[in-house]
Design an enzyme around this catalytic site. Structure first.
Site, PDB file in Angstrom:
ATOM      1  N   LYS A  30       1.116   1.268  -9.467  1.00 39.11           N
ATOM      2  CA  LYS A  30       0.587   2.092  -8.391  1.00 39.11           C
ATOM      3  C   LYS A  30      -0.805   2.554  -8.783  1.00 39.11           C
ATOM      4  O   LYS A  30      -1.020   3.042  -9.885  1.00 39.11           O
ATOM      5  CB  LYS A  30       1.485   3.296  -8.125  1.00 39.11           C
ATOM      6  CG  LYS A  30       2.857   2.954  -7.563  1.00 39.11           C
ATOM      7  CD  LYS A  30       3.634   4.223  -7.229  1.00 39.11           C
ATOM      8  CE  LYS A  30       4.968   3.895  -6.597  1.00 39.11           C
ATOM      9  NZ  LYS A  30       5.724   5.122  -6.240  1.00 39.11           N
ATOM     10  N   ALA A  39       0.849  -1.187   0.000  1.00 37.57           N
ATOM     11  CA  ALA A  39       0.000   0.000   0.000  1.00 37.57           C
ATOM     12  C   ALA A  39       0.879   1.229   0.000  1.00 37.57           C
ATOM     13  O   ALA A  39       1.915   1.283   0.669  1.00 37.57           O
ATOM     14  CB  ALA A  39      -0.931   0.011   1.210  1.00 37.57           C
ATOM     15  N   GLY A  40       0.493   2.225  -0.796  1.00 39.18           N
ATOM     16  CA  GLY A  40       1.218   3.475  -0.854  1.00 39.18           C
ATOM     17  C   GLY A  40       0.398   4.610  -0.289  1.00 39.18           C
ATOM     18  O   GLY A  40      -0.691   4.407   0.281  1.00 39.18           O
ATOM     19  N   GLU A  41       0.908   5.837  -0.429  1.00 35.43           N
ATOM     20  CA  GLU A  41       0.227   7.000   0.129  1.00 35.43           C
ATOM     21  C   GLU A  41      -1.118   7.237  -0.551  1.00 35.43           C
ATOM     22  O   GLU A  41      -2.086   7.650   0.080  1.00 35.43           O
ATOM     23  CB  GLU A  41       1.118   8.231  -0.031  1.00 35.43           C
ATOM     24  CG  GLU A  41       0.496   9.517   0.501  1.00 35.43           C
ATOM     25  CD  GLU A  41       1.386  10.711   0.269  1.00 35.43           C
ATOM     26  OE1 GLU A  41       0.968  11.827   0.627  1.00 35.43           O
ATOM     27  OE2 GLU A  41       2.500  10.540  -0.260  1.00 35.43           O
ATOM     28  N   PHE A  42      -1.178   6.947  -1.864  1.00 31.68           N
ATOM     29  CA  PHE A  42      -2.386   7.284  -2.613  1.00 31.68           C
ATOM     30  C   PHE A  42      -3.262   6.063  -2.902  1.00 31.68           C
ATOM     31  O   PHE A  42      -4.388   6.221  -3.351  1.00 31.68           O
ATOM     32  CB  PHE A  42      -2.009   7.942  -3.941  1.00 31.68           C
ATOM     33  CG  PHE A  42      -1.325   9.271  -3.766  1.00 31.68           C
ATOM     34  CD1 PHE A  42      -2.062  10.413  -3.547  1.00 31.68           C
ATOM     35  CD2 PHE A  42       0.058   9.368  -3.819  1.00 31.68           C
ATOM     36  CE1 PHE A  42      -1.448  11.645  -3.393  1.00 31.68           C
ATOM     37  CE2 PHE A  42       0.692  10.592  -3.663  1.00 31.68           C
ATOM     38  CZ  PHE A  42      -0.064  11.730  -3.440  1.00 31.68           C
ATOM     39  N   GLY A  43      -2.787   4.873  -2.679  1.00 27.47           N
ATOM     40  CA  GLY A  43      -3.586   3.687  -2.984  1.00 27.47           C
ATOM     41  C   GLY A  43      -2.729   2.442  -2.868  1.00 27.47           C
ATOM     42  O   GLY A  43      -1.667   2.445  -2.228  1.00 27.47           O
ATOM     43  N   GLU A  44      -3.179   1.361  -3.505  1.00 26.54           N
ATOM     44  CA  GLU A  44      -2.478   0.092  -3.403  1.00 26.54           C
ATOM     45  C   GLU A  44      -1.384  -0.009  -4.463  1.00 26.54           C
ATOM     46  O   GLU A  44      -1.442   0.617  -5.523  1.00 26.54           O
ATOM     47  CB  GLU A  44      -3.457  -1.067  -3.567  1.00 26.54           C
ATOM     48  CG  GLU A  44      -4.464  -1.170  -2.425  1.00 26.54           C
ATOM     49  CD  GLU A  44      -5.472  -2.278  -2.633  1.00 26.54           C
ATOM     50  OE1 GLU A  44      -5.886  -2.883  -1.643  1.00 26.54           O
ATOM     51  OE2 GLU A  44      -5.848  -2.514  -3.806  1.00 26.54           O
ATOM     52  N   VAL A  45      -0.361  -0.843  -4.153  1.00 23.35           N
ATOM     53  CA  VAL A  45       0.720  -1.143  -5.085  1.00 23.35           C
ATOM     54  C   VAL A  45       0.579  -2.605  -5.488  1.00 23.35           C
ATOM     55  O   VAL A  45       0.469  -3.485  -4.626  1.00 23.35           O
ATOM     56  CB  VAL A  45       2.102  -0.890  -4.455  1.00 23.35           C
ATOM     57  CG1 VAL A  45       3.203  -1.177  -5.464  1.00 23.35           C
ATOM     58  CG2 VAL A  45       2.196   0.547  -3.954  1.00 23.35           C
ATOM     59  N   ASP A  86      14.557  12.781   0.462  1.00 23.66           N
ATOM     60  CA  ASP A  86      14.126  11.640   1.291  1.00 23.66           C
ATOM     61  C   ASP A  86      14.939  10.405   0.931  1.00 23.66           C
ATOM     62  O   ASP A  86      14.413   9.310   0.798  1.00 23.66           O
ATOM     63  CB  ASP A  86      12.636  11.374   1.074  1.00 23.66           C
ATOM     64  CG  ASP A  86      12.064  10.464   2.172  1.00 23.66           C
ATOM     65  OD1 ASP A  86      12.724  10.300   3.216  1.00 23.66           O
ATOM     66  OD2 ASP A  86      10.965   9.922   1.972  1.00 23.66           O
TER      67      ASP A  86
END
Length: 892
Positions: A610, A586-592, A703
């Site tokens: 993504k 899972a990422g910041e905006f949705g699933e990976v 980062d």
């Protein structure tokens, strides 16, 4: 009755010695529940042998704690009249040299004891846990130990003791500081088998106190032993007589035969067996066939399994079933046993019924279940039991219920609420629904919130309300929280009038800023028009500020319409070319997800996908696609490659190359100690090369950390995750990116000036690269360990730096210290870092000089460095440069 005397000895060639088992832990179908002391020592666990058959084992590994004295005692074992017993031990022991940072008390041996008793009288405290009253048999050492990355090497040792005189005994195992697993324990004795010679029969006789002791046994003539009592004749082939005395010979039971005369037992035919508890005159049986018609039913993250009885039970009535759960992460990777939190009810082993329910599986995950059929002779065969397999993939599950809702504040017409996210979100939470109604009223209202707090407005004063909250993912809504009663206030909030006037106050205060904002907008519009008129002219203007021939990075946020940046730098892919196969994170905006991309004229390839979660805002869509606009401008073997985007589909997708080994930090932790120092330096060289490429494009990452480096199957490291990255304005002599938004900063990886003043440069990326070097050499250890972020900032400000990890070459730690120079202009450029690492790879001997500094404490630059006397803080940087110049011919 006449008797003959027979001498039973293991050295008499005509008499065969056979073994008979008194106790064998391998065939236990329930917990062994042996006695341990203390409770923090030996631990019983469920395991599987090499053939995936379930077994019960004991393990202990307290090597980091000195003065270990852990005891494990078996249940009472009846002696059954034998004088000498044998103990077969199967165990594995961890190599002490493979365990980092342990004291010298680590052992690779354990002790075997026994204690005789007239009955099962032992308790948790009696006999005392010491060598006397226990009798020591031997100190057991392995033939082969193993390291963490190797499969556990199983050792087999056999020891014997005697003579025994009491009704039975206990076995005890003493651990003095080893990391080991006691896989199985078998206790047996040896005996001379029943012998018939010259019409005389001699019974089974146990050996004496020693393996070669002579034992006198009584034998009798055949008239009362074997054969018809009226005729002095042995049983003919194909018949037997198991007991002495009156009676006649009987035909061999089913699936057994004998070609000898005067047989007392008929051996089983090939493929057929008798269990240890079966009498000698019972029929021989075999293992059952596999269970039939296994049916699975998946309900989100739960599963029910049912099956039919095997077609062939093996001729036995003691049939039971085992259910083995395996989790399958990747297509080409072997499936591994499920975690202990997976619940199989009513149990995993020894099932009589033919149905189980499996809970607590992970969403969107592939599993394989083996349903094994086992009976009393399954343990006689070294191969795995007969089983049927069913493969399933769990669904996306709705989130669990929201915990209790809390009232933060109330006014006459509002309720301010907050709550914690569900314990099991089972996906990315899209939003929350708040349902409320007046107490005693049936009609309810709902509002939605994007975060775990909300203000419900438009309520009646001094009125009790019933409130419930539930979460929503792509799988739908979860369960509501328990109803909670909250009441509005009787009077209006005195601060409300101020709040009502706040927009006017802010508007008046900011009126003076309108002119400034207008001027900025006019300037930006002019720049946009200039670029829209001729993109070539815009690029040429930027090239005036950089070296000729160097490609410049263009910030997608400078575009008036973000879609223009997407279409310029990212390739649009048709949805028919993409196939999503598995959710991998899972990422910041949705699933990976992992999937496949097949485009015309190109070979099919595995890709990472993504996804943008449903219900997104236009700003979320812009920020999501901005990373693709950034990646699309890069083309380097050590920077993650963008394959394209899908902006016309739902959901919106970003397609990148697939990196089989995932994030660098978790990959290193999984493979602790596996790579040579040359391989680690090769990984660092690849990261530095990728960062040099980005730096040459006037680009700052912001980062850089091992978690944001991806590793493919060839151990190639690639820089990724450009969510915090920004373009460097190189029009000034000191190019920086200054964040004015006050966003979150990864403290442990960030340079001091970036923390204090939000000044991000390629030099601050160099500081972060030094932390990445430390992560790589320490195999993914957390920088600064368990120190708080505030303590880290204070220590760095006082010139404390991370010490060299264990077995770190001195030249690498010196390069780290250069990256952590407080004055950013003194830090090396990425071009020199790449050159330095190239020299190290060509001169591998320099990597063998290992620093001896202990890695448990921070190192102060103003203190003593290896090979130098104590210096003042002002000279610490010069010390580092001297060390580097003495080791490598590089320019400081």
């Amino acid at each position: 009755m006449d008797y003959l005397l027979w001498v039973c000895s293991l050295i008499v060639p005509v008499v065969l010695a056979v073994e008979e088992t008194l106790m064998d832990s391998r065939w236990a179908t329930t917990e062994l529940a042996w006695t341990t002391f203390p409770e923090s020592g030996w631990e019983e666990v469920s395991g599987y042998d090499d053939s995936m058959s379930p077994i019960r084992t004991y393990q202990v590994c307290n090597v980091r704690q000195p003065n270990q004295n852990n005891w494990l005692r078996t249940d009472f074992i009846p002696r059954r009249g034998v004088l000498r017993v044998y103990v077969e031990l199967k165990f594995s022991v961890r190599d002490c040299a493979s365990i980092p940072n342990i004291p010298g008390s680590c052992k690779e041996t354990f002790n075997l004891f026994y204690y005789e008793s007239e009955g099962d009288t032992a308790t948790d405290t009696s006999p005392l846990w010491r060598e006397n009253p226990y009798v020591k048999v031997d100190t057991i050492a392995p033939d082969e130990s193993f390291s963490l990355l190797e499969a556990g090497r199983i050792n087999t040792k056999v020891r014997s003791f005697g003579p025994l005189s009491k009704a039975g005994f206990y076995l005890a195992f003493q651990d003095l500081g080893a990391c080991m697993s006691l896989i199985s324990v078998r206790v047996f004795f040896k005996k001379c088998s029943t012998t018939i010679a010259n019409f005389a029969v001699f019974p089974e006789t146990a050996t004496g106190a020693e393996a070669t002791s002579l034992v006198i046994a009584s034998g009798g003539l055949c008239d009362q032993r074997h054969g018809d009592s009226t005729q002095c004749q042995a049983c003919i082939p194909g018949t037997f007589k198991s007991k002495f005395g009156e009676g006649s010979c009987a035909p061999c039971p089913s699936n057994s035969r004998t070609s000898a005369r005067g047989a007392s037992i008929c051996p089983c035919q090939n493929g057929f067996y008798r269990a240890d508890s079966d009498p000698p005159d019972s029929a021989c049986t075999t293992i059952p066939s596999a269970p039939r018609n296994v049916i699975s039913s998946v309900n989100e993250t739960s599963l029910s399994l049912e099956w039919d009885e095997p077609e062939d039970t093996g001729g036995r009535s003691d049939l039971v079933y085992n259910v083995v759960c395996k989790k399958c992460l990747r297509d080409r990777s072997p499936c591994t046993r499920c975690d202990d939190n997976v619940d199989i009810a009513p149990r995993r082993l020894g099932l009589r019924q033919r149905k189980v329910v499996v809970r607590n599986l992970q969403a969107h995950t592939r599993y394989s279940f083996e349903v094994q059929a086992v009976n009393g002779v399954s343990g006689k065969i070294p191969t795995s039991p007969s089983y049927s397999t069913v493969n399933i993939t769990t669904n996306q599950a709705a989130p669990s219920a929201v915990p209790t809702v809390h009232l933060m504040r109330s006014t006459s017409d509002t309720l301010s609420l907050s709550w914690l996210p569900p314990e099991k979100p089972n996906g990315v939470i899209l939003d929350y629904e708040i349902k409320y109604h007046e107490r005693g009223q049936a009609m309810s209202h709902t509002v939605t919130a994007q975060h775990s707090s909300a203000k419900v407005e438009g309520l009646r004063a001094a009125t009790p309300y019933v409130v419930q909250v539930r979460a929503r993912t792509v799988a739908g809504y979860g369960r509501y929280s328990n109803p909670m009663d909250f009441s509005t206030s009787l009077h209006s909030d005195p601060q409300k009038s101020v709040q009502d006037q706040l927009p006017l106050i802010i508007g008046s205060a900011s009126a003076g800023l309108v002119v400034i904002v207008a001027l900025v907008v006019i300037a930006v519009v002019c720049l946009k028009k200039q670029r829209s008129g001729s993109e070539l002219e815009y690029t040429e203007k930027l090239q005036q500020y950089i070296s000729p021939g160097v490609k410049v990075y263009i910030d997608p946020f400078t575009y008036e319409d973000p879609n223009d940046a997407i279409h310029e730098f990212a390739k649009e892919i048709d949805i028919s070319c993409v196939k999503i196969e598995e959710v991998i994170g899972a990422g910041e905006f949705g699933e990976v997800c992992r999937g496949r991309l097949k485009q015309a004229g190109r070979r099919e390839m595995v890709v990472a996908i993504k996804t943008l979660k449903a219900g997104y805002t236009e700003r979320q869509r812009r920020d999501f696609l901005a990373e693709a606009s950034i990646m699309g401008q890069f083309d380097h073997p050590n920077v993650i490659r963008l394959e394209g985007v899908l902006t016309r589909s739902c959901p919106v997708l970003i397609i990148t190359e697939f990196m089989e080994n995932g994030a660098l930090d978790s990959f290193l932790r999984l493979n602790d100690g596996r790579f040579t120092m040359t391989q680690l330096v090769g990984m660092l060289r690849g990261i530095a090369a990728g960062m040099k490429y980005l730096s040459d494009m006037n680009y700052v990452h912001r980062d850089l950390a091992a978690r944001n480096i991806l590793v493919n199957s060839n151990l190639v490291c690639k820089v990724s995750d450009f969510g915090l990255s920004r373009f460097l304005d190189d029009t000034s002599a000191d190019p920086t990116y200054t964040s004015s938004l006050g966003g979150k900063i990864p403290i442990r990886w960030t340079a001091p000036e970036a923390i204090a003043f939000r000044k991000f440069t390629s030099a601050s990326d160099v500081w972060s690269y030094g932390i990445v070097m430390w992560e790589v050499v320490s195999y993914g250890e957390s920088p600064y360990w368990d120190m708080s972020n505030q303590d880290v900032m204070t220590a760095v400000e006082q010139d404390y730096r991370l010490p060299p990890p264990m077995d770190c070459p001195m030249v690498l730690h010196q390069l780290m210290l250069e990256c952590w120079m407080k004055e950013r202009n003194l830090r090396p450029k990425f071009s020199r870092i790449v050159s330095t690492l190239d020299k190290l790879l060509r001169n591998a001997a320099s990597l063998k000089v290992v620093t001896s500094t202990y890695s448990g404490d921070l190192l102060r630059l103003g203190g003593t460095l290896p090979g130098h006397n104590r210096k003042s803080p002002d000279s610490s940087q010069e010390i580092v440069r001297q060390q580097m110049s003495q080791t490598l011919p590089i320019r400081v």
